[in-house]
Design a protein around this motif. Sequence first.
Motif, PDB file in Angstrom:
ATOM      1  N   SER A  59      -4.028  -1.461  -0.544  1.00 21.98           N
ATOM      2  CA  SER A  59      -3.673  -0.717  -1.748  1.00 21.98           C
ATOM      3  C   SER A  59      -4.901  -0.499  -2.631  1.00 21.98           C
ATOM      4  O   SER A  59      -5.191   0.623  -3.067  1.00 21.98           O
ATOM      5  CB  SER A  59      -2.596  -1.478  -2.532  1.00 21.98           C
ATOM      6  OG  SER A  59      -2.358  -0.864  -3.770  1.00 21.98           O
ATOM      7  N   THR A  67      -5.438   8.373  -9.503  1.00 19.08           N
ATOM      8  CA  THR A  67      -5.608   7.444  -8.380  1.00 19.08           C
ATOM      9  C   THR A  67      -4.679   6.236  -8.444  1.00 19.08           C
ATOM     10  O   THR A  67      -4.400   5.628  -7.416  1.00 19.08           O
ATOM     11  CB  THR A  67      -7.062   6.959  -8.309  1.00 19.08           C
ATOM     12  OG1 THR A  67      -7.444   6.397  -9.572  1.00 19.08           O
ATOM     13  CG2 THR A  67      -8.010   8.107  -7.970  1.00 19.08           C
ATOM     14  N   THR A  68      -4.221   5.873  -9.627  1.00 16.58           N
ATOM     15  CA  THR A  68      -3.303   4.723  -9.739  1.00 16.58           C
ATOM     16  C   THR A  68      -1.852   5.179  -9.908  1.00 16.58           C
ATOM     17  O   THR A  68      -1.005   4.402 -10.351  1.00 16.58           O
ATOM     18  CB  THR A  68      -3.705   3.818 -10.928  1.00 16.58           C
ATOM     19  OG1 THR A  68      -3.733   4.604 -12.128  1.00 16.58           O
ATOM     20  CG2 THR A  68      -5.071   3.190 -10.692  1.00 16.58           C
ATOM     21  N   GLY A  89       0.540   5.602  -7.851  1.00 13.09           N
ATOM     22  CA  GLY A  89       1.559   4.920  -7.069  1.00 13.09           C
ATOM     23  C   GLY A  89       1.794   3.465  -7.427  1.00 13.09           C
ATOM     24  O   GLY A  89       2.693   2.843  -6.851  1.00 13.09           O
ATOM     25  N   VAL A  90       1.011   2.914  -8.351  1.00 13.83           N
ATOM     26  CA  VAL A  90       1.123   1.483  -8.642  1.00 13.83           C
ATOM     27  C   VAL A  90       2.485   1.149  -9.252  1.00 13.83           C
ATOM     28  O   VAL A  90       3.284   0.395  -8.677  1.00 13.83           O
ATOM     29  CB  VAL A  90      -0.016   1.018  -9.571  1.00 13.83           C
ATOM     30  CG1 VAL A  90       0.187  -0.447  -9.939  1.00 13.83           C
ATOM     31  CG2 VAL A  90      -1.362   1.200  -8.884  1.00 13.83           C
ATOM     32  N   GLU A 130      -7.033   3.142  -3.470  1.00 13.13           N
ATOM     33  CA  GLU A 130      -7.266   3.590  -4.842  1.00 13.13           C
ATOM     34  C   GLU A 130      -8.762   3.778  -5.116  1.00 13.13           C
ATOM     35  O   GLU A 130      -9.178   4.798  -5.685  1.00 13.13           O
ATOM     36  CB  GLU A 130      -6.689   2.573  -5.826  1.00 13.13           C
ATOM     37  CG  GLU A 130      -5.170   2.507  -5.826  1.00 13.13           C
ATOM     38  CD  GLU A 130      -4.641   1.344  -6.637  1.00 13.13           C
ATOM     39  OE1 GLU A 130      -5.404   0.811  -7.466  1.00 13.13           O
ATOM     40  OE2 GLU A 130      -3.469   0.962  -6.435  1.00 13.13           O
ATOM     41  N   MET A 150       0.197   8.544  -3.917  1.00 10.61           N
ATOM     42  CA  MET A 150      -1.010   9.117  -4.514  1.00 10.61           C
ATOM     43  C   MET A 150      -1.718  10.035  -3.524  1.00 10.61           C
ATOM     44  O   MET A 150      -2.141  11.151  -3.867  1.00 10.61           O
ATOM     45  CB  MET A 150      -1.931   7.979  -4.958  1.00 10.61           C
ATOM     46  CG  MET A 150      -3.282   8.401  -5.491  1.00 10.61           C
ATOM     47  SD  MET A 150      -4.584   8.433  -4.217  1.00 10.61           S
ATOM     48  CE  MET A 150      -4.726   6.704  -3.794  1.00 10.61           C
ATOM     49  N   ASP A 155       0.534   3.729  -2.795  1.00  7.92           N
ATOM     50  CA  ASP A 155      -0.681   4.541  -2.789  1.00  7.92           C
ATOM     51  C   ASP A 155      -0.583   5.699  -1.810  1.00  7.92           C
ATOM     52  O   ASP A 155      -1.343   6.662  -1.917  1.00  7.92           O
ATOM     53  CB  ASP A 155      -1.885   3.648  -2.458  1.00  7.92           C
ATOM     54  CG  ASP A 155      -2.117   2.615  -3.535  1.00  7.92           C
ATOM     55  OD1 ASP A 155      -2.605   2.979  -4.616  1.00  7.92           O
ATOM     56  OD2 ASP A 155      -1.774   1.439  -3.315  1.00  7.92           O
ATOM     57  N   ALA A 168       0.831  -1.208   0.000  1.00  8.13           N
ATOM     58  CA  ALA A 168       0.000   0.000   0.000  1.00  8.13           C
ATOM     59  C   ALA A 168       0.863   1.255   0.000  1.00  8.13           C
ATOM     60  O   ALA A 168       0.332   2.363  -0.137  1.00  8.13           O
ATOM     61  CB  ALA A 168      -0.930  -0.002   1.220  1.00  8.13           C
TER      62      ALA A 168
END
Length: 298
Positions: A107, A222-223, A225-226, A111, A44, A41, A38
């Motif tokens: 995670s 929103t994604t 940090g993936v 999101e 993010m 995220d 996580a």
Amino acid sequence: MTTFIQTLIVGLRLGSMYALVALGYTMVYGIIRLLNFAHGDFIMVGGYAIIFSVPAVKAMGLPIWVAVFPAIIVCALVGMGTELVAYRPVRKNGTAMSALITAIAMSLFLENLAQAIPAIGPNPKVATQIFPSSGIKIGKVTLDSSTILTIIIGLAVMLGLYFFIQKTKIGRAMRCVSEDKEAATLMGINVNRTILITFGIGSGLAAVASLMYISAYPKVFTTLGVMLGLKAFVAAVLGGIGIIPGAMLGGIVIGLVESFTMSYISSSLSDAFVFLILIVVLLIKPAGLLGKNVGEKV
């Protein structure tokens, strides 16, 4: 030669960002042996916190980069809340596998929660320019202020964290808990509080990484940090996960590899080369560049 130097500078910039994120991974893993997926995220969360803080910062007549400070607080609170609500119960009653599944679930939860918030939503938000657009020219190479400040901030934060861990009372407590929780408890160290502080510091670093990311790519979604989180995880494994200098080294190496791959081979293969490094390291030296292979008695 100009292309080489420019590529090197971009690699150092990317590497500084990856190193900060990798530090968050390695701090948590080093103290409770948890792969906190996580953590990407939290970047993010930090990105949106910066965007929403910019109007207030402007109203006070302060530089835009000051918005990173409320973002650090927000990320630290989210990180500590995640540890209290999700990870601590699993640590007490669950297994390593259930902890890993919980991290992945957190995670996805962060999101989807961000997408459900009306002020955020699923569409990307464009960020204000963080640093001035000025720069300096060295020969044929132009260094913009954003790149210079990103590298300087990254190095300063990494060195500051290293000395904090080595020289302060809280840092020594973290190292004690990492070595042996039971012995640390007998020495009077509050293990749960130390773990909570570790999450707070690691999550706060994610906000600084958000500032560095937004200064280079002024867009938050929103994604976000993936992929950034996955590359930072590779950096942490490369350097030796659980080892702070290893996270720094791994981040710089991954940043340089990605930058040189994009410049000299193919931009579409840069991600493939990053994950190829992970496979090679796991095959040749699973403990990482600075890690030590430790035998296990059976």
